[in-house]
Design a protein around this motif. Structure first.
Motif, PDB file in Angstrom:
ATOM      1  N   ASN A   1     -52.440 -53.974 -28.513  1.00 32.74           N
ATOM      2  CA  ASN A   1     -52.188 -54.879 -27.457  1.00 32.74           C
ATOM      3  C   ASN A   1     -53.105 -54.636 -26.161  1.00 32.74           C
ATOM      4  OD1 ASN A   1     -50.543 -57.641 -28.007  1.00 32.74           O
ATOM      5  ND2 ASN A   1     -49.789 -55.863 -28.857  1.00 32.74           N
ATOM      6  N   PHE A   2     -53.355 -53.132 -26.018  1.00 31.44           N
ATOM      7  CA  PHE A   2     -53.987 -52.742 -24.793  1.00 31.44           C
ATOM      8  C   PHE A   2     -55.200 -52.027 -24.930  1.00 31.44           C
ATOM      9  CE2 PHE A   2     -49.525 -53.629 -23.424  1.00 31.44           C
ATOM     10  CZ  PHE A   2     -49.595 -54.418 -22.439  1.00 31.44           C
ATOM     11  N   LEU A   3     -55.289 -51.280 -26.311  1.00 32.49           N
ATOM     12  CA  LEU A   3     -56.457 -50.494 -26.655  1.00 32.49           C
ATOM     13  C   LEU A   3     -57.252 -51.479 -27.827  1.00 32.49           C
ATOM     14  CD1 LEU A   3     -54.908 -47.226 -26.953  1.00 32.49           C
ATOM     15  CD2 LEU A   3     -56.128 -47.963 -25.017  1.00 32.49           C
TER      16      LEU A   3
ATOM     17  N   ILE B   1     -47.049 -53.590 -18.108  1.00 36.02           N
ATOM     18  CA  ILE B   1     -45.491 -53.454 -18.101  1.00 36.02           C
ATOM     19  C   ILE B   1     -44.830 -54.700 -18.413  1.00 36.02           C
ATOM     20  CG2 ILE B   1     -43.388 -52.534 -16.941  1.00 36.02           C
ATOM     21  CD1 ILE B   1     -45.079 -50.308 -15.677  1.00 36.02           C
TER      22      ILE B   1
ATOM     23  N   LYS C   1     -52.066 -45.766  -7.797  1.00 34.84           N
ATOM     24  CA  LYS C   1     -53.088 -44.999  -8.536  1.00 34.84           C
ATOM     25  C   LYS C   1     -54.162 -44.330  -7.610  1.00 34.84           C
ATOM     26  CE  LYS C   1     -55.141 -46.443 -12.229  1.00 34.84           C
ATOM     27  NZ  LYS C   1     -55.511 -47.283 -13.299  1.00 34.84           N
TER      28      LYS C   1
ATOM     29  N   GLY D   1     -55.123 -45.987 -17.018  1.00 31.58           N
ATOM     30  CA  GLY D   1     -55.769 -47.200 -17.104  1.00 31.58           C
ATOM     31  C   GLY D   1     -55.505 -47.882 -18.298  1.00 31.58           C
ATOM     32  N   ILE D   2     -54.528 -47.548 -19.348  1.00 26.77           N
ATOM     33  CA  ILE D   2     -54.110 -48.407 -20.302  1.00 26.77           C
ATOM     34  C   ILE D   2     -53.323 -49.784 -19.861  1.00 26.77           C
ATOM     35  CG2 ILE D   2     -52.896 -48.507 -22.545  1.00 26.77           C
ATOM     36  CD1 ILE D   2     -53.349 -45.456 -22.916  1.00 26.77           C
ATOM     37  N   PHE D   3     -52.647 -49.514 -18.987  1.00 27.33           N
ATOM     38  CA  PHE D   3     -52.198 -50.789 -18.707  1.00 27.33           C
ATOM     39  C   PHE D   3     -52.520 -51.428 -17.442  1.00 27.33           C
ATOM     40  CE2 PHE D   3     -47.237 -49.957 -20.070  1.00 27.33           C
ATOM     41  CZ  PHE D   3     -47.324 -50.466 -21.145  1.00 27.33           C
ATOM     42  N   ASP D   4     -52.846 -52.782 -17.329  1.00 28.34           N
ATOM     43  CA  ASP D   4     -53.362 -53.579 -16.354  1.00 28.34           C
ATOM     44  C   ASP D   4     -52.166 -53.717 -15.282  1.00 28.34           C
ATOM     45  OD1 ASP D   4     -52.322 -55.534 -17.355  1.00 28.34           O
ATOM     46  OD2 ASP D   4     -54.271 -56.566 -17.587  1.00 28.34           O
ATOM     47  N   SER D   5     -52.301 -54.619 -14.197  1.00 27.82           N
ATOM     48  CA  SER D   5     -51.319 -54.883 -13.336  1.00 27.82           C
ATOM     49  C   SER D   5     -50.029 -55.572 -14.189  1.00 27.82           C
ATOM     50  CB  SER D   5     -51.558 -55.645 -12.252  1.00 27.82           C
ATOM     51  OG  SER D   5     -52.429 -56.969 -12.674  1.00 27.82           O
TER      52      SER D   5
ATOM     53  N   ILE E   1     -50.282 -46.229 -16.961  1.00 32.71           N
ATOM     54  CA  ILE E   1     -50.619 -46.582 -15.678  1.00 32.71           C
ATOM     55  C   ILE E   1     -51.758 -46.041 -15.159  1.00 32.71           C
ATOM     56  CG2 ILE E   1     -50.395 -47.351 -13.200  1.00 32.71           C
ATOM     57  CD1 ILE E   1     -47.442 -48.237 -13.904  1.00 32.71           C
ATOM     58  N   GLY E   2     -51.499 -44.498 -15.287  1.00 34.61           N
ATOM     59  CA  GLY E   2     -52.526 -43.591 -14.618  1.00 34.61           C
ATOM     60  C   GLY E   2     -53.705 -43.436 -15.716  1.00 34.61           C
TER      61      GLY E   2
ATOM     62  N   ASN F   1     -59.981 -50.592 -13.854  1.00 39.37           N
ATOM     63  CA  ASN F   1     -59.531 -51.543 -14.508  1.00 39.37           C
ATOM     64  C   ASN F   1     -60.517 -52.524 -15.357  1.00 39.37           C
ATOM     65  OD1 ASN F   1     -56.804 -53.042 -15.075  1.00 39.37           O
ATOM     66  ND2 ASN F   1     -57.316 -54.468 -13.713  1.00 39.37           N
TER      67      ASN F   1
END
Lengths: 92, 660
Positions: free
Chosen positions: A17-19, A44, B424, A37-41, A34-35, B442
């Protein structure tokens, strides 16, 4: 479901779902989602929806903190606790 | 407003085909459907498609000087041409037209490239000095008008649009992997680059000289930001008076035209302010044009209607619904000539069609105010994150982010984790890209969709390094807001907003936009205004709101900033336009080879399943579809739209041996 099954499920979900990839074995389980960059805003929230719908756990608002969701290891540990009914607040 | 095209032999003379020039002009005929003109000698050929706005009967191009040694073709407007003309007349120049184009030619005779400092306007200029065999090309300060070129051996080819270059024949058309890396980071290519490997764009504020086998490019203007010591320490009311005077004059000279001038009116602060300035000071009978969206979240119609009744303008609007946006997306990509991560250019394309339908050729717009006066959320986000960085453990400082983005924090559960997202890089306040890094990182997630081949062609290229090397020397000494404003204006304004949401979608229907907020006098003055007057606490565009306080109703002045956007997922998925459906098909992904078929399939099925794609996923959707459309329209299917036959009104043939 044992721990390794659970971890695989979570890794597979995040990977797809994210990659956008199915080969999930190379994903760093300790890395900050988060750090790195795999998750966007809204990442979660997506994983929480998945856990609630597919694994039937209930995540309380106050549990939605980076400590519980910012890595695959953290998510697995948190979900395990919920599944085992030993997390704080209402379990399962 | 017009389209220009040309070919110049840098070394030995070689025949220049008039037919080729005609094709180049025909490819961008919509930029200037009123007339066409050609000049050709043994070294240089110039082609012009004219949209007649000033000196309708006499301003045909190419235009020459007294001795017919200099020839000019010109796309744009010089708004202070009347004042410059007076000055040139007093110096003994004679004029055979009353156009602004001829003024440029004579001031160039007087001052050479330094003449650019005297021009207040939006322009792409080509002047051929046939006696010195020198070609001079220039582009306006912020890049309102486009100018592309390619060096093909000893042949230099230039034009207002890339499709015109490819129409010349012999210009290789290859997608540049680096350009894709840049688009999928910065939302557009970096200045000077285009989607195509051999095609360059003259950057804003630059001129170029092609002579004696050499090409030199020089910057004549830089976005003017200053160290705090050089900021004005005027009282705020004095600053407001100055801004009000400058904006009034910037608007006044932008109404100079021999055809009627209308206004774009969205209902936001900027376009409402400009419209009110025009209506109250210059034109009681004003025509306005606006966009309405069928999707409520995107629509500003109630505010637009409010302004229309407040000012009493005659208003026309276009309703952009999802089906219409999807069905015109391929046409818009053809005009923009680059991948788009948004659909927002489409409604502007629809709007210019309405303007043209009402027989208007010129409109004023409010574009540029956010960059110059500090309107974007990313500016406030930067200031909040810096404030937070001073006390990273504070529980309250991150709450300001919530105030900034109420719509992404509307789910109560996201409060803590979204804070982590915006935290971040917060410790790295010396990072020159502090303001934009979250956005760019992003967006860079999308590069995981690149195919292995594309990835290996991009190699170790790093757009950040290139951008860092291009920053002006004093950048590091500027305040955080100025740095963010610079990055926004240097990258996104000129390469995306003014082109894909500006010139290209307006000119597609032969409409010229004029932008009072981007008058260089306004920009230069605002560069000296301390940041505290641009964003006051969390109040964006504080000065501009003060300047417009008397002109606008309170609901317009006080409304929250509404970013202009258009629906993506619902417009692009399941479109009735076959090309758009094809652009997202697995077969197309495999055939073009720029994206990984498996990953795109996973992404698309995820989007199909979910009711609401994330922001990054929507960008992926638009980016993949538009990249494929560019590839098909330019590589295999060129020309996507037929090259229009051109009837030439002026043909100046100075070749020693005339041929076709």
């Amino acid at each position: 479901m044992d721990n390794s099954d659970l971890e695989t499920k979570i890794m597979k979900y995040i990977s797809e779902n994210f990659l956008y990839r199915t080969d999930y074995n190379n994903v760093d389980k300790g890395a900050s989602l988060i750090g790195s960059g795999i998750f966007d805003s809204t990442g979660i929230l997506e994983i929480i929806t998945y856990l609630e719908e597919k694994l039937n756990i209930k995540v309380e608002d106050e549990e939605v903190i980076p400590d519980n969701f910012d890595s695959i290891n953290a998510i697995t540990t948190f979900t395990r606790k919920k599944l085992d009914g030993i997390a704080k607040g209402e379990a399962i | 407003m017009c389209g220009i095209a040309g070919i110049c032999n840098l070394g030995e003379p070689a025949p220049i085909s008039v037919e080729t020039l005609r094709r180049m002009v025909g490819a961008i005929r919509y930029r200037g459907p009123d007339e066409a003109g050609l000049f050709v000698d043994d070294y240089c050929g110039l082609g012009h498609a004219r949209l007649s706005i000033i000196d309708l009967s006499g301003g045909s191009q190419p235009i020459h000087n007294e001795s017919e040694s200099l020839w000019i073709i010109f796309n744009g407007e010089i708004f202070n041409y009347l004042e410059l003309r007076q000055d040139l007349l007093s110096k003994g120049h004679t004029f055979y037209t009353s156009s602004d184009t001829e003024v440029i030619l004579h001031i160039y005779e007087e001052l050479g490239p330094k003449c650019l400092e005297r021009l207040n306007g939006q322009f792409a200029i080509a002047i051929w000095d046939s006696s010195k065999r020198e070609l001079f090309l220039a582009r306006d300060r912020v890049g309102i008008r486009p100018l592309f070129y390619v060096l093909d051996g000893g042949r230099f080819v230039f034009a207002s649009e890339i499709k015109s270059l490819f129409s010349a024949g012999g210009v290789p058309c290859r997608i540049d992997p680096i350009a894709l890396d840049e688009v999928f980071t910065f939302w557009t290519t970096l200045p000077g680059k285009t989607m195509f490997r051999d095609v360059r764009e003259l950057p804003p504020g630059h001129y170029m000289m092609a002579a004696k086998g050499n090409i030199t490019i020089r910057k004549y203007w830089e976005l003017p930001f200053h160290h705090a010591e050089d900021h004005l320490d005027w009282p705020v009311d004095k600053i407001c008076n100055e801004v009000a005077g400058l904006l009034l004059d910037a608007t006044r000279i932008r109404l100079r035209s021999d055809v009627p001038v209308g206004c774009y009116l969205s209902g936001g602060l900027d376009s409402s302010g400009i419209t009110a300035l025009v209506r109250r000071n210059f034109n009681n009978n004003l025509r306005t044009f606006g966009i309405g969206f069928a999707e409520k979240d995107f629509d500003e119609s109630p505010y637009q209607d409010r302004m229309v009744s407040h000012l009493g303008t005659e208003h026309s609007s276009v309703l952009a619904d999802n089906t219409l946006i999807g069905s015109r997306f391929p046409d818009v990509v053809w005009h923009c000539e680059k991948p788009l991560l948004r659909t927002a250019p489409v409604p502007l394309f629809l709007l210019s069609d309405v303007v043209r339908g009402k027989r208007f050729k010129v409109v004023l717009t409010g574009e540029g105010a956010d960059e110059i006066f500090g309107g974007y959320n990313i500016f406030r986000e930067t200031l909040v994150r810096r404030f937070w960085a001073k006390d990273p453990d504070s529980k309250y400082r991150p709450l300001l982010i919530r105030k900034l983005y109420p719509y992404i924090f509307k789910d109560s559960r996201s409060k803590s984790t979204l804070g982590a997202f915006f935290a971040k890089g917060i410790e790295d306040t010396d990072d020159p890209f502090f303001s934009h890094r979250i956005r760019w990182e992003n967006t860079s997630r999308l590069k995981s969709l690149f195919s292995d081949d594309l990835r290996s062609e991009v190699g170790t290229y790093n757009g950040y390094d290139v951008l860092r090397a291009s920053l002006p020397e004093p950048f590091g000494s500027w305040d955080p807001l100025s740095k963010a404003q610079y990055l926004e204006a240097a990258i996104f304004l000129s390469n995306y907003l003014l082109s894909s949401q500006g010139d290209r979608v307006a000119m597609a229907h032969s409409v010229e936009i004029r932008l009072p907020f981007l008058d260089y006098r306004v920009i230069e003055f605002m560069g000296r205004v301390p940041p505290k007057w641009k964003i006051r606490g969390m109040n964006e565009k504080y000065l501009l709101k003060k300047v417009f306080a008397e002109l606008l109703p309170e609901p317009i002045l006080k409304r929250a900033k509404h970013p202009y956007r258009a629906p993506i997922q619902k417009s692009l998925f399941d479109s009735d336009r076959p090309e758009l459906r094809d652009s997202l098909s697995g077969e197309t992904v495999r055939r073009i080879g720029l994206f990984d078929p498996k990953r795109v399939e996973i992404l698309l099925s995820k989007i199909r399943r979910s009711q609401k794609a994330s922001e990054v996923e929507e960008m992926a959707l638009a980016g993949i579809a538009s990249t494929h459309l560019v590839a098909d329209q330019f590589l295999t299917g060129f020309p996507y739209r037929p090259i229009v036959p051109v009837t030439v009104k002026i043909f100046v043939d100075r070749r020693s041996v005339a041929k076709n």
